[in-house]
Write an enzyme that holds these catalytic residues in place. Structure first.
Site, mmCIF file in Angstrom:
data_model
loop_
_atom_site.group_PDB
_atom_site.id
_atom_site.type_symbol
_atom_site.label_atom_id
_atom_site.label_comp_id
_atom_site.label_asym_id
_atom_site.label_seq_id
_atom_site.Cartn_x
_atom_site.Cartn_y
_atom_site.Cartn_z
ATOM 1 N N GLY A 1 -8.237 7.462 0.037
ATOM 2 C CA GLY A 1 -6.759 8.533 0.078
ATOM 3 C C GLY A 1 -5.833 8.015 0.947
ATOM 4 O O GLY A 1 -5.932 9.135 2.151
ATOM 5 N N GLY B 1 -10.897 -2.056 -11.925
ATOM 6 C CA GLY B 1 -11.598 -3.695 -12.718
ATOM 7 C C GLY B 1 -11.671 -2.872 -14.114
ATOM 8 O O GLY B 1 -11.459 -2.415 -14.578
ATOM 9 N N ASN C 1 -3.646 3.958 -13.258
ATOM 10 C CA ASN C 1 -3.898 4.494 -11.771
ATOM 11 C C ASN C 1 -5.261 4.124 -12.242
ATOM 12 O O ASN C 1 -5.433 4.495 -13.521
ATOM 13 C CB ASN C 1 -3.240 5.606 -10.852
ATOM 14 C CG ASN C 1 -3.404 5.488 -9.572
ATOM 15 O OD1 ASN C 1 -4.604 4.711 -8.970
ATOM 16 N ND2 ASN C 1 -2.243 5.341 -8.788
ATOM 17 N N GLY D 1 -4.291 -1.991 -15.353
ATOM 18 C CA GLY D 1 -6.053 -1.811 -15.130
ATOM 19 C C GLY D 1 -6.762 -3.025 -15.213
ATOM 20 O O GLY D 1 -6.598 -3.457 -17.246
ATOM 21 N N GLY D 2 -7.548 -3.519 -14.363
ATOM 22 C CA GLY D 2 -8.858 -4.309 -14.922
ATOM 23 C C GLY D 2 -8.140 -5.779 -15.772
ATOM 24 O O GLY D 2 -9.076 -5.766 -15.800
ATOM 25 N N CYS E 1 -2.473 9.771 -6.934
ATOM 26 C CA CYS E 1 -4.107 8.852 -6.206
ATOM 27 C C CYS E 1 -4.558 9.914 -6.281
ATOM 28 O O CYS E 1 -4.571 11.122 -6.260
ATOM 29 C CB CYS E 1 -3.270 8.399 -4.546
ATOM 30 S SG CYS E 1 -4.809 8.276 -3.981
ATOM 31 N N LYS F 1 4.526 5.271 -10.922
ATOM 32 C CA LYS F 1 2.984 5.031 -11.616
ATOM 33 C C LYS F 1 2.321 6.666 -12.138
ATOM 34 O O LYS F 1 2.634 7.369 -11.655
ATOM 35 C CB LYS F 1 2.560 4.967 -10.467
ATOM 36 C CG LYS F 1 0.645 3.902 -10.633
ATOM 37 C CD LYS F 1 0.488 2.798 -9.668
ATOM 38 C CE LYS F 1 -0.666 2.189 -10.159
ATOM 39 N NZ LYS F 1 -1.709 1.224 -9.260
ATOM 40 N N LYS G 1 0.957 -1.124 0.022
ATOM 41 C CA LYS G 1 0.347 0.101 0.511
ATOM 42 C C LYS G 1 0.960 0.995 0.936
ATOM 43 O O LYS G 1 1.602 1.027 0.446
ATOM 44 C CB LYS G 1 -0.720 -0.295 0.954
ATOM 45 C CG LYS G 1 -1.840 1.060 1.427
ATOM 46 C CD LYS G 1 -3.599 1.179 1.322
ATOM 47 C CE LYS G 1 -4.020 1.906 1.312
ATOM 48 N NZ LYS G 1 -4.412 2.427 -0.791
ATOM 49 N N GLY H 1 -4.806 -5.531 -9.344
ATOM 50 C CA GLY H 1 -5.477 -5.314 -8.075
ATOM 51 C C GLY H 1 -6.761 -6.259 -8.110
ATOM 52 O O GLY H 1 -6.819 -7.107 -7.008
#
Lengths: 308, 283
Positions: free
Chosen positions: A75, A218, A193, A246-247, A131, A166, A46, A268
């Site tokens: 966050g 996703g 991201n 990503g996804g 982020c 990233k 994380k 992820g």
């Protein structure tokens, strides 16, 4: 025929191209160890900052079934690098190939976190410039090429450990930001991201997330990620390794990212489920099946195939 | 089109159809889900969204024909916000999440808990009582004083009907015997000659004490404890804020109910929990 899934990302070699993406199952050493033991090539923590942060109020993560996706506004909740260091030390003792995701509100904080952790034999530091779930200093760092260049450049001279950047998809020209990171001296580019997103409940007329706004991950964002990786490979070619994220929900998605130009992938959302071990096994089986069908010995041969 | 089930999705807005004060600072609610759903298993939980305020895991006290029952004890601003909700108000529900209690056959069922931990035990009691096999069911409930006993009348009623043996105690002796529920539990274990399974829910420190007692009795063939009192963000296994060391099990999907074999492996059990930052804090 001996098939090799071993993947070389710059100077770093991992046993296969599947890496746990930051933000999922990365809060403690034990889930990270578990995911490595499940068969991934490496894991990413994380995002860790200079100070302890409680993040945003709940609801901060929920699924959107129709589009097989998740929206979140965690966050950057984290205990701060001084406390999280203990978890990284356990991972090192366990020889878990670990990438530490770090963030800062500014250049000084990035420096502080890196200085505080750079003695640890981690595979790389992933710089989270992107982020979307905080309101730090107005715009996100990752949308400002000057700032990206300056931070990467300054961190570069402080460590020999590879620096991955990233990238956020929430920019009009990703090549400009990526070029700034490469010029600053980063070793690998990671795209993408989460996408800025929001969900409103029509009955109470309220945004559902406690922070109101969030980031989407996703299946819905996979075609976006593929496009970014494709564009980056088109521009940089073999100049710098790319990691696609990503996804990814199935083995075929991993192949697709590799064909677009990625050397490895981060996964992820699809691992944030009851049985992540099964998912990893399915990914692995599919990759091997594809390699067999296509008569590919080494996974690296797939990279960039869609550009030929 | 009416959805046929509740699934891991965004909160499903549902209306409160009944509210009552169960005991001191504790309200129970019946909530009508706009989806067809028959039942839930004891120990499973939902994520409850109180719009504009908070979202948190709540164990299911009952679920029949799309009517969900939950009991909410005052634990902080999020639960206080729920206490302000009245019949007719909307709340968001997502789930159903988690692994349930799995009672075996032919044992004495010993349910022990306190405070908010009584909610999953209520559903477990209901399921066990409904089971046609002849089994012995004991419920041990403790609270600080009589106005804090949850489901007292409901359980006492089952006791009077001879369906369960209800052992009640309070710290101040205002109802039942004075002391902790573990006193009667141990008394039972000392006297019993048949196999028992212990089910516990509530504050983790209390469950650790029960666990250590249970280990002393070979007749206790299993213990199943709900570790649902943990900070959670997602509820479905992604965020890992509820994960326990050193196994990396997430309370939300690998639990919240764990058996003896698993509890033995969780070094955090009864010792540490995680804050919103992810940092571990001594319980």
């Amino acid at each position: 025929m001996i098939m090799s899934l071993a993947t070389k990302i710059g100077n770093v070699t991992i046993r296969n191209p599947m890496i746990l993406a930051s933000g999922v199952l990365g809060t403690t050493y034990s889930t990270l160890n578990r995911m490595y033991e499940a068969g991934l090539g490496a894991v990413i923590t994380k995002s860790i900052g200079a100070k302890s942060r409680a993040g945003n109020p709940n609801p901060s993560v929920f699924a959107l079934n129709e589009i097989r996706s998740v929206i979140n506004s965690v966050g950057l909740a984290n205990p701060g690098y001084q406390i999280f260091r203990e978890d990284i030390e356990i991972l090192m003792k366990n020889s878990t190939p670990t990438i530490v995701s770090i963030f800062g509100e500014n250049k000084e904080e990035f420096k502080e976190v890196l200085e505080g952790l750079k003695d640890l034999p981690v595979l790389a530091f992933e710089l989270n410039f992107s982020c979307p779930n905080t309101e730090m200093g107005g715009a996100q760092i990752g949308t400002d090429p000057d700032l990206v260049y300056k931070i990467v450049k300054e961190l570069r001279v402080k460590t020999k450990t590879p620096l991955w950047v990233k990238l956020t998809p929430n920019v009009s020209d990703v090549i400009e930001i990526a070029s700034a990171a490469v010029k600053g001296g980063c070793d690998t580019l990671v795209a993408i991201n989460t996408l800025k997103a929001m969900v409103i409940d029509i009955h109470t007329k309220q945004p559902i997330l406690g922070f109101k706004k969030g980031g989407l991950s996703g299946a819905a964002i996979k075609p976006v990620g593929i496009r970014y990786v494709y564009d980056l490979y088109e521009h940089f070619g073999d100049e710098i390794p790319l990691i696609g994220v990503g996804g990814i929900f199935k083995g075929e998605d991993i192949i697709e990212y590799l064909l677009a130009g990625a050397t490895a992938v981060e996964i992820g959302t699809s691992l944030g489920v009851a049985y992540p071990e099964n998912m990893v096994r399915f990914f692995q089986m599919k990759i091997k099946k594809y390699m067999k069908e296509q008569q590919i010995d080494s996974i690296g041969e797939i990279t960039g195939g869609a550009h030929k | 089109m009416i959805k046929q089930t509740l699934s891991n999705d965004k909160p499903v807005m549902s209306v409160i159809v009944e509210k009552w004060e169960e005991c001191f600072e504790t309200y129970c609610y019946k909530i009508k889900l706009p989806v067809k759903i028959q039942s839930a298993k004891p120990g499973q939980f939902i994520m409850l969204w109180v719009p504009r305020e908070d979202e948190y895991p709540i164990c299911i006290a009952g679920l029949k024909d799309s009517i969900l029952e939950v009991g909410i004890a005052k634990m902080g601003p999020g639960t206080e916000a729920m206490h302000k909700k009245e019949v007719g108000d909307l709340v968001g529900i997502r789930g159903i999440y988690g692994k349930p209690f799995t009672p075996p056959e032919d044992v004495n069922h010993l349910l022990i808990g306190g405070g908010f931990g009584m909610t999953p035990l209520k559903l477990l009691t209901e399921v066990l009582v409904a089971n046609e096999n002849k089994q012995t069911i004991h419920v041990f409930e403790g609270a600080r004083s009589k106005n804090r006993l949850m489901y007292y009348e409901w359980l006492q009623d089952f006791h009077d009907q001879g369906k369960i043996n209800f052992h009640v105690c309070t710290d101040d002796g205002s109802l039942g015997y004075q002391g902790f529920p573990t006193i009667d539990l141990e008394k039972f274990l000392q006297e019993s000659e048949t196999s028992s399974v212990i089910y516990a829910a509530g504050p983790e420190k209390m469950m650790k004490v029960i666990f250590d007692i249970g280990k002393n009795y070979p007749k206790v063939v299993d213990m199943q404890m709900s570790l649902a009192d943990r900070y959670m963000r997602c509820g479905f296994g992604a965020c890992a804020y509820c994960a326990v060391d050193p196994t990396g099990w997430r309370i939300c999907v690998d639990g919240p109910v764990f058996n003896t074999e698993k509890l033995e492996q969780i070094s955090d059990f009864g010792v540490y929990k995680r804050l919103e930052t992810g940092e571990k804090k001594r319980i």
